[in-house]
Design a protein around this motif. Structure first.
Motif, PDB file in Angstrom:
ATOM      1  N   TYR A   1       6.830  20.952 -16.859  1.00  0.00           N
ATOM      2  CA  TYR A   1       8.087  20.835 -16.067  1.00  0.00           C
ATOM      3  C   TYR A   1       8.323  19.116 -16.241  1.00  0.00           C
ATOM      4  N   PHE A   2       7.218  18.054 -16.363  1.00  0.00           N
ATOM      5  CA  PHE A   2       7.917  16.750 -16.074  1.00  0.00           C
ATOM      6  C   PHE A   2       8.079  16.511 -17.771  1.00  0.00           C
ATOM      7  N   ASP A   3       7.543  17.419 -18.283  1.00  0.00           N
ATOM      8  CA  ASP A   3       7.779  17.185 -19.835  1.00  0.00           C
ATOM      9  C   ASP A   3       9.329  17.195 -20.172  1.00  0.00           C
ATOM     10  N   ASN A   4       9.673  18.486 -19.449  1.00  0.00           N
ATOM     11  CA  ASN A   4      11.798  19.031 -19.295  1.00  0.00           C
ATOM     12  C   ASN A   4      12.241  18.370 -18.966  1.00  0.00           C
ATOM     13  N   TYR A   5      12.101  18.305 -16.838  1.00  0.00           N
ATOM     14  CA  TYR A   5      12.978  17.342 -16.723  1.00  0.00           C
ATOM     15  C   TYR A   5      12.893  16.406 -16.116  1.00  0.00           C
ATOM     16  N   GLY A   6      11.373  15.492 -16.757  1.00  0.00           N
ATOM     17  CA  GLY A   6      11.428  14.460 -15.892  1.00  0.00           C
ATOM     18  C   GLY A   6      11.290  14.235 -14.412  1.00  0.00           C
ATOM     19  N   GLU A   7      10.629  15.089 -13.933  1.00  0.00           N
ATOM     20  CA  GLU A   7       9.915  15.285 -12.226  1.00  0.00           C
ATOM     21  C   GLU A   7       9.281  16.067 -12.369  1.00  0.00           C
ATOM     22  N   VAL A   8       8.199  14.990 -11.306  1.00  0.00           N
ATOM     23  CA  VAL A   8       6.766  15.749 -10.974  1.00  0.00           C
ATOM     24  C   VAL A   8       7.139  16.577  -9.427  1.00  0.00           C
ATOM     25  N   PRO A   9       7.029  17.529  -9.954  1.00  0.00           N
ATOM     26  CA  PRO A   9       7.232  19.067  -8.726  1.00  0.00           C
ATOM     27  C   PRO A   9       5.543  18.397  -7.604  1.00  0.00           C
TER      28      PRO A   9
ATOM     29  N   PRO B   1      17.899  17.121 -18.124  1.00  0.00           N
ATOM     30  CA  PRO B   1      17.755  15.349 -17.036  1.00  0.00           C
ATOM     31  C   PRO B   1      18.871  16.456 -16.246  1.00  0.00           C
ATOM     32  N   PRO B   2      18.884  16.118 -15.142  1.00  0.00           N
ATOM     33  CA  PRO B   2      19.904  16.378 -13.742  1.00  0.00           C
ATOM     34  C   PRO B   2      21.158  16.509 -14.596  1.00  0.00           C
ATOM     35  N   PRO B   3      22.515  17.570 -14.067  1.00  0.00           N
ATOM     36  CA  PRO B   3      23.904  16.937 -14.314  1.00  0.00           C
ATOM     37  C   PRO B   3      24.382  15.835 -14.012  1.00  0.00           C
ATOM     38  N   ALA B   4      25.360  15.811 -14.747  1.00  0.00           N
ATOM     39  CA  ALA B   4      25.834  14.123 -14.147  1.00  0.00           C
ATOM     40  C   ALA B   4      26.943  14.241 -13.007  1.00  0.00           C
ATOM     41  N   ASP B   5      27.250  15.478 -13.146  1.00  0.00           N
ATOM     42  CA  ASP B   5      28.671  15.387 -11.939  1.00  0.00           C
ATOM     43  C   ASP B   5      28.274  16.643 -11.072  1.00  0.00           C
ATOM     44  N   PRO B   6      27.365  17.224 -10.689  1.00  0.00           N
ATOM     45  CA  PRO B   6      26.599  18.149  -9.729  1.00  0.00           C
ATOM     46  C   PRO B   6      27.485  19.394  -9.085  1.00  0.00           C
ATOM     47  N   SER B   7      28.174  20.454  -9.099  1.00  0.00           N
ATOM     48  CA  SER B   7      29.010  21.081  -7.728  1.00  0.00           C
ATOM     49  C   SER B   7      28.027  21.908  -6.479  1.00  0.00           C
ATOM     50  N   PHE B   8      26.716  21.787  -7.127  1.00  0.00           N
ATOM     51  CA  PHE B   8      25.664  22.271  -6.371  1.00  0.00           C
ATOM     52  C   PHE B   8      24.602  21.745  -6.128  1.00  0.00           C
ATOM     53  N   THR B   9      23.544  21.648  -5.077  1.00  0.00           N
ATOM     54  CA  THR B   9      22.108  21.380  -5.035  1.00  0.00           C
ATOM     55  C   THR B   9      21.087  22.656  -4.929  1.00  0.00           C
ATOM     56  N   PHE B  10      19.889  22.745  -4.773  1.00  0.00           N
ATOM     57  CA  PHE B  10      19.352  23.796  -4.963  1.00  0.00           C
ATOM     58  C   PHE B  10      18.103  23.573  -5.107  1.00  0.00           C
ATOM     59  N   ILE B  11      17.036  24.120  -4.099  1.00  0.00           N
ATOM     60  CA  ILE B  11      15.307  23.481  -4.748  1.00  0.00           C
ATOM     61  C   ILE B  11      14.513  24.472  -5.094  1.00  0.00           C
ATOM     62  N   ASP B  12      13.458  24.578  -6.218  1.00  0.00           N
ATOM     63  CA  ASP B  12      13.070  24.868  -6.730  1.00  0.00           C
ATOM     64  C   ASP B  12      11.423  25.035  -6.541  1.00  0.00           C
ATOM     65  N   LEU B  13      11.023  27.021  -5.719  1.00  0.00           N
ATOM     66  CA  LEU B  13       9.761  26.465  -4.932  1.00  0.00           C
ATOM     67  C   LEU B  13       9.572  27.859  -6.157  1.00  0.00           C
TER      68      LEU B  13
END
Ligand SMILES: C[S@@+](CC[C@H](N)C(=O)[O-])C[C@H]1O[C@@H](n2cnc3c(N)ncnc32)[C@H](O)[C@@H]1O
Length: 425
Positions: free
Chosen positions: A137-145, A93-105
């Motif tokens: 991707y969905f199974d591992n990160y819970g997000e549909v690209p 899952p996404p980190p609880a206290d992120p220190s930066f943001t990114f996009i995954d193309l």
């Protein structure tokens, strides 16, 4: 807006009266809808995304307002397994206290994502059009690209602000094998390949529109020499002309994973700035370190296939050309894992006493790319092999990601650059 306007006014379940599990499928029917909804739910706290606006048309008003209020993507609500549990009960899952943001193309199965999350980054947008890869991707990160990144609608949904643009854009138009195959079939390669070669220019369009602080790219080593260096010059000049510095390094992953995978990594910084790549040196790891003890019999190749490999290998050796299929030396790193491995396994065959050699299992391929054991792999064998062959070596991305974070995002002289940046978090 390309989404169908459907009647979403009635609640299809008793959400308010009893704790019934609410799932993505209750509201989202198409892939676009599933992508929008999962992105919105994971990014509720980010003010600058367009997801909310689109998601509003998908869920009944009452539920929409209630979701907004409870902000289920925040840490406190992660334990709640009633609302969209499939988005949160995932190994990464996404980190609880992120220190930066990114996009995954060109996200594939999220080799960049897993590594950048480990560095403390939060992914705020992902795009991948292959349906099987989307499922992994969905199974591992819970997000549909989101799907095809060349669509304006998809590009338009990328948040206005984020720190790092990550992209391992398709390499076949530039790789040695890809170029030979295209030449043999009388097809164009490099930028002239109209389907895959021009995707770099889609990345440039996103850079121009969003101006992230950092652009982090990965591709085959041959990118540097393709078309006598002209392709690489165009990439470098295109990025520099937008005011970014262009730093690159050719790195072999074999000190970090037992696989020879020599790739070109590029880190480009807005408003200039040098980047020092980590030194990834050390003895190459042995393939034996990732082999399963008792792989299933089904991985042993057939007599026919093995005879064919030996025939072609003998012929190629005679002509001094082409790819040869030998069994692997397990005391050394494996050859580069490629997307076509599922076809006949010729790049890496494991010798077996008194039997034909066997192919690597998908899990062994995941280990060769440095994916954790908890990485979920539920697709067909051929899809999983293809996904692993296309992926990045996760520990290399993690090492570079750590340096990006320390040198540019949070540490040292990075603060100066950081202060100039319009940050996302
Ligand atoms: C080299 S792979 C990148 C894999 C990824 N870095 C990973 O770690 O798994 C390139 C990916 O781009 C995807 N792709 C190609 N064209 C695309 C497009 N127009 N829109 C979205 N994804 C695309 C392919 O399906 C493939 O998974």
């Amino acid at each position: 807006m390309e989404l169908d306007k459907k009647d979403k006014t009635s609640t299809p379940h008793l959400f308010y009266n009893q704790p019934k599990v609410v799932s993505l499928g209750d509201f989202a029917e198409t892939d676009d809808e599933r992508a929008v909804l999962s992105h919105w739910i994971h990014n509720m706290e980010a003010a600058d995304t367009c997801y909310q606006e689109v998601a509003k048309g998908l869920v009944p008003e009452e539920l929409f307002e209630s979701l907004k209020k409870s902000n289920i993507s925040t840490r406190e609500h992660r334990g709640q397994q009633v609302l969209f549990p499939e988005l949160f009960r995932v190994p990464f899952p996404p980190p609880a206290d992120p220190s930066f943001t990114f996009i995954d193309l060109f996200a594939g199965i999220g080799g960049f994502r897993i590594a950048m999350q480990e560095c403390g980054g939060k992914c705020v947008f992902s795009s991948e059009w292959d349906k099987a890869a989307q499922k992994t991707y969905f199974d591992n990160y819970g997000e549909v690209p989101f799907g095809d990144i060349t669509r304006d609608w998809v590009k338009g949904l990328i948040p206005k602000q984020f720190d790092v643009l990550c992209a391992g854009f398709p390499c076949q138009p530039f790789s040695r094998a890809g170029v030979s195959a295209r030449v043999a079939n009388n097809q164009s390669h490099g930028f002239a390949d109209k389907t895959q070669g021009t995707l770099f220019f889609d990345i440039m369009e996103i850079i121009r529109a969003r101006r992230p602080l950092i652009v982090f790219l990965e591709n085959v080593r041959n990118l540097v020499s393709h078309d006598k260096g002209k392709t690489f010059s165009i990439i470098k000049e295109s990025i520099e002309s937008e005011g970014y510095s262009f730093n690159y390094s050719i790195i072999d992953s074999s000190p970090l994973v037992p696989q020879k995978r020599v790739r070109c990594y590029m880190v480009c910084i807005r408003d200039g700035g040098k980047f020092k790549f980590p030194s990834i040196k050390g003895p190459p790891l042995p393939l034996s370190s990732i082999l399963e003890d008792q792989p299933d019999e089904s991985f042993t190749i057939s007599d026919n296939l093995w005879a064919g490999h030996k025939r072609r290998t003998a012929r190629n050796l005679e002509r001094g050309a082409g790819f040869t299929a030998f069994t692997a030396d397990a005391s050394k790193p494996a050859n580069t894992l490629v997307a076509r491995y599922y076809k006949d396994g010729k790049e890496c065959l494991i010798p077996q006493e008194g039997e034909n050699p066997r192919m690597l299992t998908p899990r062994e391929c995941a280990r060769l790319q440095g994916f954790p054991e908890t990485f979920v792999m539920r697709g067909s064998k051929s899809d999983l092999y293809r996904q692993m062959g296309n992926s990045v070596a996760v520990p290399v991305i993690r090492s570079i990601g750590k340096e990006i974070k320390e040198q540019i995002l949070v540490g040292g002289g990075g603060n100066e650059i950081r202060n100039r940046s319009e940050r996302a978090v």
